[in-house]
Design a protein around this motif. Structure first.
Motif, PDB file in Angstrom:
ATOM      1  N   LYS A 100      -5.388  -4.799  45.608  1.00 18.48           N
ATOM      2  CA  LYS A 100      -5.530  -4.079  46.873  1.00 18.48           C
ATOM      3  C   LYS A 100      -4.178  -3.902  47.559  1.00 18.48           C
ATOM      4  N   ASP A 101      -3.367  -4.955  47.564  1.00 18.71           N
ATOM      5  CA  ASP A 101      -2.030  -4.863  48.150  1.00 18.71           C
ATOM      6  C   ASP A 101      -1.163  -3.857  47.398  1.00 18.71           C
TER       7      ASP A 101
ATOM      8  N   GLN B 223       6.010   2.237  48.476  1.00 15.99           N
ATOM      9  CA  GLN B 223       7.186   1.435  48.826  1.00 15.99           C
ATOM     10  C   GLN B 223       7.810   0.769  47.602  1.00 15.99           C
ATOM     11  N   ASP B 224       6.991   0.391  46.621  1.00 17.46           N
ATOM     12  CA  ASP B 224       7.510  -0.296  45.436  1.00 17.46           C
ATOM     13  C   ASP B 224       6.717   0.148  44.210  1.00 17.46           C
ATOM     14  N   PRO B 225       6.962   1.374  43.739  1.00 13.40           N
ATOM     15  CA  PRO B 225       6.146   1.909  42.640  1.00 13.40           C
ATOM     16  C   PRO B 225       6.296   1.145  41.334  1.00 13.40           C
TER      17      PRO B 225
ATOM     18  N   VAL C 175       2.721  -0.298  40.110  1.00 15.47           N
ATOM     19  CA  VAL C 175       2.092   0.395  38.985  1.00 15.47           C
ATOM     20  C   VAL C 175       1.886  -0.572  37.827  1.00 15.47           C
ATOM     21  N   LEU C 176       2.918  -1.332  37.500  1.00 15.61           N
ATOM     22  CA  LEU C 176       2.794  -2.290  36.397  1.00 15.61           C
ATOM     23  C   LEU C 176       1.752  -3.357  36.709  1.00 15.61           C
TER      24      LEU C 176
ATOM     25  N   LYS D 274       8.531   6.516  33.623  1.00 13.53           N
ATOM     26  CA  LYS D 274       9.572   6.291  34.628  1.00 13.53           C
ATOM     27  C   LYS D 274       9.539   4.846  35.121  1.00 13.53           C
ATOM     28  N   VAL D 275       8.346   4.325  35.317  1.00 16.63           N
ATOM     29  CA  VAL D 275       8.215   2.933  35.746  1.00 16.63           C
ATOM     30  C   VAL D 275       8.798   1.993  34.698  1.00 16.63           C
ATOM     31  N   VAL D 276       8.467   2.222  33.435  1.00 16.45           N
ATOM     32  CA  VAL D 276       8.966   1.382  32.344  1.00 16.45           C
ATOM     33  C   VAL D 276      10.488   1.452  32.266  1.00 16.45           C
TER      34      VAL D 276
END
Length: 263
Positions: free
Chosen positions: A176-177, A184-186, A190-191, A229-231
């Motif tokens: 949920k957070d 703010q901190d993708p 996401v991970l 992109k996250v990776v």
């Protein structure tokens, strides 16, 4: 001592120094030091990962010792690796209670709080009579799953098995957070949402590194550009930009997937 076989020499030396200081501070009140998280799951990234530690004591930690620990972690955390550490007395582990009580905690999220309290001499957080943390259900589950006793008795002799309902409740709070803070901190969120999905779906605990690989391989191709992109940002420290639209689309997708597989 039983050092984690996944540690490189620099991390192991860092941990030996931390453990030595903890033992000097706690003296006969010390039971053991235990590692969990990315450093034992195989996904540790020295540029991004915390070193996750649990320390067990025989009894309560006096305030003077807690202040000494706070000063030490303010100095050594992020020098070079950030630390997230919780100290628990043996009596706080048995019988099991959720959210779990603890004696002392430090993470970089607490740095400014401790610095201010050191400056003012008003130790509100250290002096709190009731300290508990729902995240300890996840930390101890992860410790039982893939952790190691860096120093001290075997894990199974000290730590209980956390009820699955408590672990799941903690994961869902974190999920949920993550949904709330994705813009703010993708990278982290996401991970972490993929990690939660993997556990709820398959009962498997994976690192953030493995979550990225799982997402690229198994989630619909529509979300592949965002996950790539996250990776890259996580593993290669590249500077990536994320649009509000793509994060909103991914957020809606992963939320719906969790809803599908929740018991």
């Amino acid at each position: 001592m039983k050092p984690c076989i996944l540690l490189d020499q620099a991390v192991e030396a860092f941990l030996k120094d931390i453990t030595s200081n903890i033992k000097n501070t706690l003296q006969s009140n010390y039971t053991g030091t235990y590692l969990h998280g990315s450093v034992t799951l195989g996904g540790f990234n020295p540029n991004r990962s915390d070193i996750d530690i649990l320390v067990v004591t025989k009894s309560e930690i006096p305030i003077a010792s807690q202040l000494r620990l706070a000063r030490f972690f303010l100095q050594c955390s992020k020098n070079p690796y950030p630390i997230e550490i919780s100290f628990l007395a043996e009596s706080q582990l048995s019988p099991w209670f959720h959210p779990t009580p603890y004696e002392f905690h430090y993470s970089e999220a607490w740095r400014e709080i401790y610095l201010k309290e050191m400056e003012t001499g008003r130790y509100k957080h250290i002096n709190e009579k009731i300290k508990n943390d729902p995240d300890l259900a996840a930390h101890i589950t992860n410790l039982n799953y893939s952790g190691t006793n860096f120093d001290g008795p075997p894990i199974h002799e000290i730590f209980p098995q956390v009820p699955k309902k408590d672990y799941l409740a903690t994961l869902l709070l974190d999920f949920k957070d993550c949904l709330t803070n994705m813009e703010q901190d993708p990278v982290y969120t996401v991970l972490n949402t993929i990690r939660v999905y993997k556990y709820v779906k398959d009962g498997e605990i994976i690192s953030k590194k493995d979550a990225g690989q799982y997402g690229e391989k198994h989630l619909p191709y529509l979300y592949n550009p965002t996950i790539k992109k996250v990776v890259n940002a996580y593993s290669k420290n590249t500077n990536e930009t994320f649009s509000t639209q793509e994060l909103s689309v991914f957020k809606a997708f992963i939320h719906s997937k969790i809803e599908e597989v929740l018991p």
